[in-house]
Enzyme design. Sequence first.
Site, PDB file in Angstrom:
ATOM      1  N   ARG A  48       0.648  -1.044  -0.324  1.00 20.12           N
ATOM      2  CA  ARG A  48       0.279   0.438  -0.060  1.00 20.12           C
ATOM      3  C   ARG A  48       0.663   0.972   0.111  1.00 20.12           C
ATOM      4  O   ARG A  48       0.689   3.196   0.029  1.00 20.12           O
ATOM      5  CB  ARG A  48      -0.658  -0.095   1.454  1.00 20.12           C
ATOM      6  CG  ARG A  48      -1.999  -0.976   1.224  1.00 20.12           C
ATOM      7  CD  ARG A  48      -3.230  -1.092   1.833  1.00 20.12           C
ATOM      8  NE  ARG A  48      -4.714  -1.696   2.004  1.00 20.12           N
ATOM      9  CZ  ARG A  48      -3.798  -3.346   2.547  1.00 20.12           C
ATOM     10  NH1 ARG A  48      -2.953  -3.674   3.619  1.00 20.12           N
ATOM     11  NH2 ARG A  48      -4.615  -3.910   2.799  1.00 20.12           N
ATOM     12  N   LYS A  86       3.819  11.127 -11.213  1.00 20.00           N
ATOM     13  CA  LYS A  86       2.649  10.309 -12.384  1.00 20.00           C
ATOM     14  C   LYS A  86       3.671   8.977 -12.198  1.00 20.00           C
ATOM     15  O   LYS A  86       4.431   8.997 -13.103  1.00 20.00           O
ATOM     16  CB  LYS A  86       2.269  11.611 -13.877  1.00 20.00           C
ATOM     17  CG  LYS A  86       1.473  12.526 -13.196  1.00 20.00           C
ATOM     18  CD  LYS A  86       1.171  13.103 -14.646  1.00 20.00           C
ATOM     19  CE  LYS A  86      -0.039  13.500 -14.653  1.00 20.00           C
ATOM     20  NZ  LYS A  86      -0.100  14.488 -16.541  1.00 20.00           N
ATOM     21  N   GLU A 107      10.828  18.718 -24.492  1.00 25.09           N
ATOM     22  CA  GLU A 107      10.253  18.981 -23.416  1.00 25.09           C
ATOM     23  C   GLU A 107      11.172  19.810 -22.342  1.00 25.09           C
ATOM     24  O   GLU A 107       9.810  20.461 -21.742  1.00 25.09           O
ATOM     25  CB  GLU A 107      10.331  17.538 -22.362  1.00 25.09           C
ATOM     26  CG  GLU A 107       9.431  16.599 -23.031  1.00 25.09           C
ATOM     27  CD  GLU A 107       7.795  16.319 -22.865  1.00 25.09           C
ATOM     28  OE1 GLU A 107       7.643  17.626 -22.587  1.00 25.09           O
ATOM     29  OE2 GLU A 107       7.138  15.162 -23.446  1.00 25.09           O
ATOM     30  N   LYS A 133       8.116  22.774 -13.020  1.00 20.69           N
ATOM     31  CA  LYS A 133       7.564  21.481 -13.054  1.00 20.69           C
ATOM     32  C   LYS A 133       6.604  21.405 -11.364  1.00 20.69           C
ATOM     33  O   LYS A 133       5.977  21.262 -11.573  1.00 20.69           O
ATOM     34  CB  LYS A 133       7.445  20.448 -13.526  1.00 20.69           C
ATOM     35  CG  LYS A 133       6.899  18.938 -13.232  1.00 20.69           C
ATOM     36  CD  LYS A 133       6.982  18.237 -14.247  1.00 20.69           C
ATOM     37  CE  LYS A 133       5.521  17.137 -14.342  1.00 20.69           C
ATOM     38  NZ  LYS A 133       6.252  16.334 -14.924  1.00 20.69           N
ATOM     39  N   GLU A 170      -4.136  17.216 -11.706  1.00 18.36           N
ATOM     40  CA  GLU A 170      -4.443  17.630 -12.856  1.00 18.36           C
ATOM     41  C   GLU A 170      -5.493  18.125 -13.189  1.00 18.36           C
ATOM     42  O   GLU A 170      -6.397  18.282 -14.445  1.00 18.36           O
ATOM     43  CB  GLU A 170      -4.009  16.882 -14.057  1.00 18.36           C
ATOM     44  CG  GLU A 170      -3.737  17.734 -15.393  1.00 18.36           C
ATOM     45  CD  GLU A 170      -2.508  16.668 -16.022  1.00 18.36           C
ATOM     46  OE1 GLU A 170      -2.077  16.085 -16.341  1.00 18.36           O
ATOM     47  OE2 GLU A 170      -3.900  16.869 -17.911  1.00 18.36           O
ATOM     48  N   ARG A 230      -2.038  21.895 -14.202  1.00 14.52           N
ATOM     49  CA  ARG A 230      -0.791  20.978 -14.879  1.00 14.52           C
ATOM     50  C   ARG A 230      -1.377  20.483 -16.119  1.00 14.52           C
ATOM     51  O   ARG A 230      -0.552  20.096 -16.862  1.00 14.52           O
ATOM     52  CB  ARG A 230      -0.940  19.576 -13.648  1.00 14.52           C
ATOM     53  CG  ARG A 230      -0.666  18.381 -13.565  1.00 14.52           C
ATOM     54  CD  ARG A 230       0.352  17.513 -12.797  1.00 14.52           C
ATOM     55  NE  ARG A 230       0.762  16.328 -13.505  1.00 14.52           N
ATOM     56  CZ  ARG A 230       1.912  15.618 -12.696  1.00 14.52           C
ATOM     57  NH1 ARG A 230       1.519  15.804 -11.231  1.00 14.52           N
ATOM     58  NH2 ARG A 230       2.806  15.263 -12.820  1.00 14.52           N
ATOM     59  N   ASN A 267       0.059  19.030 -20.970  1.00 13.71           N
ATOM     60  CA  ASN A 267       0.325  18.625 -22.157  1.00 13.71           C
ATOM     61  C   ASN A 267       0.328  19.555 -23.600  1.00 13.71           C
ATOM     62  O   ASN A 267      -0.185  18.990 -24.502  1.00 13.71           O
ATOM     63  CB  ASN A 267      -1.116  18.590 -21.945  1.00 13.71           C
ATOM     64  CG  ASN A 267      -1.024  16.958 -21.494  1.00 13.71           C
ATOM     65  OD1 ASN A 267       0.105  16.632 -20.489  1.00 13.71           O
ATOM     66  ND2 ASN A 267      -2.311  17.139 -19.817  1.00 13.71           N
ATOM     67  N   HIS A 294       0.594  17.983 -26.526  1.00 14.67           N
ATOM     68  CA  HIS A 294       0.443  16.304 -26.202  1.00 14.67           C
ATOM     69  C   HIS A 294       0.090  15.881 -26.832  1.00 14.67           C
ATOM     70  O   HIS A 294      -0.340  14.507 -27.215  1.00 14.67           O
ATOM     71  CB  HIS A 294       0.906  15.855 -24.494  1.00 14.67           C
ATOM     72  CG  HIS A 294       1.902  16.104 -24.373  1.00 14.67           C
ATOM     73  ND1 HIS A 294       3.303  17.418 -24.067  1.00 14.67           N
ATOM     74  CD2 HIS A 294       2.920  15.209 -23.770  1.00 14.67           C
ATOM     75  CE1 HIS A 294       3.889  17.307 -23.984  1.00 14.67           C
ATOM     76  NE2 HIS A 294       4.105  15.993 -23.435  1.00 14.67           N
ATOM     77  N   HIS A 322       0.371  12.307 -28.997  1.00 13.87           N
ATOM     78  CA  HIS A 322       0.224  11.338 -29.171  1.00 13.87           C
ATOM     79  C   HIS A 322       0.030  10.719 -29.657  1.00 13.87           C
ATOM     80  O   HIS A 322      -0.576   8.815 -29.856  1.00 13.87           O
ATOM     81  CB  HIS A 322      -0.772  11.335 -26.797  1.00 13.87           C
ATOM     82  CG  HIS A 322       0.131  11.546 -26.490  1.00 13.87           C
ATOM     83  ND1 HIS A 322      -0.822  11.843 -25.292  1.00 13.87           N
ATOM     84  CD2 HIS A 322       0.856  10.990 -25.675  1.00 13.87           C
ATOM     85  CE1 HIS A 322       0.150  12.531 -24.236  1.00 13.87           C
ATOM     86  NE2 HIS A 322       0.999  11.930 -24.201  1.00 13.87           N
ATOM     87  N   HIS A 352       9.230   9.800 -28.078  1.00 13.92           N
ATOM     88  CA  HIS A 352       8.020  10.859 -27.453  1.00 13.92           C
ATOM     89  C   HIS A 352       8.100  12.075 -27.712  1.00 13.92           C
ATOM     90  O   HIS A 352       7.911  13.200 -28.687  1.00 13.92           O
ATOM     91  CB  HIS A 352       8.254  10.372 -26.448  1.00 13.92           C
ATOM     92  CG  HIS A 352       6.454  10.910 -25.421  1.00 13.92           C
ATOM     93  ND1 HIS A 352       5.134  11.362 -25.761  1.00 13.92           N
ATOM     94  CD2 HIS A 352       7.001  12.574 -24.222  1.00 13.92           C
ATOM     95  CE1 HIS A 352       5.162  12.204 -24.957  1.00 13.92           C
ATOM     96  NE2 HIS A 352       6.010  12.540 -24.118  1.00 13.92           N
TER      97      HIS A 352
END
Length: 380
Positions: free
Chosen positions: A132, A154, A196, A237, A247, A251, A255, A258, A262, A277
């Site tokens: 956990r 993330k 990035e 960041k 997000e 946040r 993206n 992105h 993607h 990427h």
Amino acid sequence: MTIPADEKPGARIGVSVALEGRAYDIHIGRHLLCEAAGLIGDLAPGAKVALVTDGTVAALHAPALEASLHQAGIASTRMVIPPGEASKSFGQLAALCDELLAAKIERNDIVVALGGGVVGDLTGFAAAILRRGVRFVQIPTSLLAQVDSSVGGKTGINSSHGKNLIGAFHQPALVIADTALLDTLSEREFKAGYAEVVKYGLIDDPGFFDWCEANWSRIIAGGPERDHAVAVACRAKAAIVARDEREEGDRALLNLGHTFAHALERLTGYDSRRLVHGEAVAIGLALAFRFSQRLGLCPGQDAVRVARHLDAVGLPSRLRQVPGGTGSADEIVAAMAQDKKVKRGVLTFILARGIGRSFIAPGVAAEEVRAFVADELAAG
Ligand code: GLY
């Protein structure tokens, strides 16, 4: 913008991520790997370390880290996953959790992710669910991981439905960004990570974009400019994550580029020989600015400047630069519609009113996007 005096060669730069009850530090500088054991020892006196890495990074950097842990009297076990995106899978997650349990990693021990985004995302997710939740330390070894994926918590794996669809927010307890580790990256991989970096200037820091235009080659060469770029990115960041960890608002600005990126990754089958990427993000950034221009939001000269900078660095900025092609405008829009940022069939984009003036635009009409993409494809 000049480099601050405390970021001169050999400096150690500290950035804090100010999350209540889960605040942590990012340490940035050359040759920090040999100081990692001290930092981990301070964080968790008496803890064991599970060192998770991939086959490529293990050969390059694991022995130095293990030697420093050994010297500091910290017991460690190495766990090696196969390199590549395919490792972000349920199978690999289960295998890693079993290995961590077999090594008797307890809640007061530390799981270290030594590697790029794949190692960090998988290891972070395993740490989030093991017993956990156990603490984990990110030691990112790619530029992309140092400026993006290692910071902000993330974690996750991919599904047949898309990338990063299964995961958890689990903040690291410490991030160690040794910028000398980036010396072993291929030029292609480094430049992909640079997309990035420059993104942070485009989001809300036009001065940083100016500085990147003047200094990008020194960032690649590895002087204090590289450390400064990583620090600016991490500070930006950290600030966004501190105000919107999950997000629910700002946040999403991270993206920028992105949604297009993607879709391109999906259409090229996540085949890194065709597109990685960061290259997809570079094209996505240029498209986001040209799309914003088309919508009458962004001055044309800013869109041109973004593409010109990406071209100068040697990054792609046009759909035609995707090896093997991208498919039709309809296929690109359909690939976007599978993105997790789509709500009730409406596309959310990050658009820009200029360099450093990005904003979240919910409810962008798919037809508007399709017409734009069709024109981009026709322009060749
Ligand atoms: N890579 C985007 C984020 O961390 O939110």
